[in-house]
Design a protein around this motif. Sequence first.
Motif, PDB file in Angstrom:
ATOM      1  N   VAL A  42      46.783 -17.224  86.434  1.00 58.76           N
ATOM      2  CA  VAL A  42      46.674 -16.295  85.309  1.00 58.76           C
ATOM      3  C   VAL A  42      45.899 -16.994  84.188  1.00 58.76           C
ATOM      4  O   VAL A  42      46.253 -18.098  83.770  1.00 58.76           O
ATOM      5  CB  VAL A  42      48.050 -15.847  84.804  1.00 58.76           C
ATOM      6  N   VAL A  43      44.839 -16.337  83.728  1.00 52.05           N
ATOM      7  CA  VAL A  43      43.964 -16.895  82.699  1.00 52.05           C
ATOM      8  C   VAL A  43      44.090 -16.045  81.440  1.00 52.05           C
ATOM      9  O   VAL A  43      43.825 -14.840  81.472  1.00 52.05           O
ATOM     10  CB  VAL A  43      42.496 -16.922  83.169  1.00 52.05           C
ATOM     11  N   ASN A  44      44.524 -16.659  80.354  1.00 51.82           N
ATOM     12  CA  ASN A  44      44.657 -15.945  79.096  1.00 51.82           C
ATOM     13  C   ASN A  44      43.341 -16.030  78.318  1.00 51.82           C
ATOM     14  O   ASN A  44      42.949 -17.098  77.855  1.00 51.82           O
ATOM     15  CB  ASN A  44      45.790 -16.538  78.251  1.00 51.82           C
ATOM     16  N   ASP A  59      44.091 -21.328  79.222  1.00 46.73           N
ATOM     17  CA  ASP A  59      44.366 -20.639  77.964  1.00 46.73           C
ATOM     18  C   ASP A  59      43.184 -20.833  77.024  1.00 46.73           C
ATOM     19  O   ASP A  59      42.825 -21.964  76.678  1.00 46.73           O
ATOM     20  CB  ASP A  59      45.638 -21.186  77.319  1.00 46.73           C
ATOM     21  N   VAL A  60      42.560 -19.727  76.624  1.00 49.13           N
ATOM     22  CA  VAL A  60      41.404 -19.804  75.726  1.00 49.13           C
ATOM     23  C   VAL A  60      41.775 -20.404  74.380  1.00 49.13           C
ATOM     24  O   VAL A  60      40.925 -20.910  73.647  1.00 49.13           O
ATOM     25  CB  VAL A  60      40.769 -18.406  75.548  1.00 49.13           C
ATOM     26  N   GLY A  61      43.078 -20.393  74.051  1.00 53.03           N
ATOM     27  CA  GLY A  61      43.537 -20.994  72.808  1.00 53.03           C
ATOM     28  C   GLY A  61      43.254 -22.479  72.729  1.00 53.03           C
ATOM     29  O   GLY A  61      43.220 -23.059  71.634  1.00 53.03           O
ATOM     30  N   GLU A  62      43.039 -23.123  73.890  1.00 49.62           N
ATOM     31  CA  GLU A  62      42.672 -24.537  73.887  1.00 49.62           C
ATOM     32  C   GLU A  62      41.243 -24.737  73.388  1.00 49.62           C
ATOM     33  O   GLU A  62      40.882 -25.822  72.928  1.00 49.62           O
ATOM     34  CB  GLU A  62      42.811 -25.115  75.295  1.00 49.62           C
ATOM     35  N   LEU A  63      40.419 -23.693  73.500  1.00 53.10           N
ATOM     36  CA  LEU A  63      39.027 -23.768  73.050  1.00 53.10           C
ATOM     37  C   LEU A  63      38.860 -23.284  71.623  1.00 53.10           C
ATOM     38  O   LEU A  63      38.202 -23.942  70.803  1.00 53.10           O
ATOM     39  CB  LEU A  63      38.131 -22.935  73.984  1.00 53.10           C
ATOM     40  N   VAL A  64      39.460 -22.149  71.313  1.00 54.01           N
ATOM     41  CA  VAL A  64      39.315 -21.562  69.976  1.00 54.01           C
ATOM     42  C   VAL A  64      40.585 -20.784  69.658  1.00 54.01           C
ATOM     43  O   VAL A  64      41.146 -20.097  70.516  1.00 54.01           O
ATOM     44  CB  VAL A  64      38.066 -20.645  69.919  1.00 54.01           C
ATOM     45  N   GLY A  65      41.051 -20.918  68.423  1.00 52.45           N
ATOM     46  CA  GLY A  65      42.261 -20.223  67.990  1.00 52.45           C
ATOM     47  C   GLY A  65      41.940 -19.159  66.959  1.00 52.45           C
ATOM     48  O   GLY A  65      41.142 -19.387  66.040  1.00 52.45           O
ATOM     49  N   LEU A  66      42.555 -17.999  67.102  1.00 53.53           N
ATOM     50  CA  LEU A  66      42.287 -16.903  66.185  1.00 53.53           C
ATOM     51  C   LEU A  66      42.686 -17.256  64.755  1.00 53.53           C
ATOM     52  O   LEU A  66      41.949 -16.971  63.809  1.00 53.53           O
ATOM     53  CB  LEU A  66      43.023 -15.640  66.643  1.00 53.53           C
ATOM     54  N   GLY A  67      43.839 -17.904  64.586  1.00 56.18           N
ATOM     55  CA  GLY A  67      44.282 -18.267  63.241  1.00 56.18           C
ATOM     56  C   GLY A  67      43.327 -19.211  62.554  1.00 56.18           C
ATOM     57  O   GLY A  67      43.020 -19.061  61.347  1.00 56.18           O
ATOM     58  N   ASP A  68      42.821 -20.188  63.290  1.00 53.96           N
ATOM     59  CA  ASP A  68      41.877 -21.138  62.711  1.00 53.96           C
ATOM     60  C   ASP A  68      40.585 -20.450  62.295  1.00 53.96           C
ATOM     61  O   ASP A  68      40.017 -20.748  61.234  1.00 53.96           O
ATOM     62  CB  ASP A  68      41.564 -22.248  63.722  1.00 53.96           C
TER      63      ASP A  68
END
Length: 310
Positions: A42-44, A59-68
Motif C-alpha cells: 500500500v502506497v500513500n 509514504d509520500v510524507g517522507e518526501l514532502v509534508g503538507l504542513g511544512d
Amino acid sequence: MAGAAPTTAFGQAVIGPPGSGKTTYCLGMSEFLRALGRRVAVVNLDPANEGLPYECAVDVGELVGLGDVMDALRLGPNGGLLYCMEYLEANLDWLRAKLDPLRGHYFLFDCPGQVELCTHHGALRSIFSQMAHWDLRLTAVHLVDSHYCTDPAKFISVLCTSLATMLHVELPHVNLLSKMDLIEHYGKLAFNLDYYTEVLDLSYLLDHLASDPFFRHYRQLNEKLVQLIEDYSLVSFIPLNIQDKESVQRVLQAVDKANGYCFGVQEQRSLEAMMSAAVGADFHFSTTLGVQEKYLASSDQSVEQETMQL
C-alpha cells in the motif's frame, strides 16, 4: 533468469473526493488480497493522510509534508496539496527508487482527495503516465459516496465529475458507490439501485427535479448535462460494501479485468475457500479464513443444475 521478480506489476490508483472512503478501501482491499495470497504494497500518495490504519510500504510524507508546505509557502490546504503533487511529479526518481524493491507486489495507491487533481490538474495524471513507462499497470478505482443517490441534483453532479475524471486520468477505470451498508440511513431512493449503478434513462431524474421549484428554472441546463453524460455513455457504478466479501470480490474482478491481471489456480482456490467461509457471517478484516468443503460441493452442484436448465 529463473527466480527473478516479474517485470510487469499491477495495482489500483484509489481516487475520489474527500470522505468517500479511500483509506478504508485500501485497508479492506489489502486484507482481502492478502487472504487470497497476493503480496500487497500500500502506497500513500496523500500528504494530508495522518494516522494511517494500514501498513504503509511507501509514504509520500517522507518526501514532502503538507504542513511544512503550508507554513513555508503560506498556502491553504488545497493549494498546498497541489504543490505537493507537483513536487512529487518533479521527484519521480524518489518514487521509483521506493517502488523498484517492491516488484512482485500488487500495489494500492491511496491518492489525495482534491477533485481538481483528477479533473483538470496535470500532476497526478503525469505521475500515473510515468508509472506506465515503468511497466506498472494501474486501474483507477474512483469512489463516490452512495448518499449522493438520494439527491437527483447531486447525482447528476457526481456523474459529470466521474465522467470528467475518466477522461482526464486516462487509465482503465472502475467507478464505485461506496458505503452501501449505510445507504438506508441517507434516505429513500427515488428509483431502484440498478437505476443508479447502470445509469439508466436519466430523463426520469429530470422529471424528478422538475418538482423542485429551484431546479425547475435550470431544466435546460440539466438537460444538456444529462445529454452529455448519455452521449459519452461511459459512466456506470459497482456498489461497494467494504465489509462484505462478495462485494469486494465483484470489485476486484472488475479491476483485474480492466488492467489485465490474471490470477492463478492457487488464488482461485483461496477465493473459493474465503467466499465459502463467509456464508452466514459478516466480513471482518481479522476473520480467520477456513474451508467448508460441504458448501463448495453443494455450490458446484447448484451451478451445474442451473447450467442444465439454461
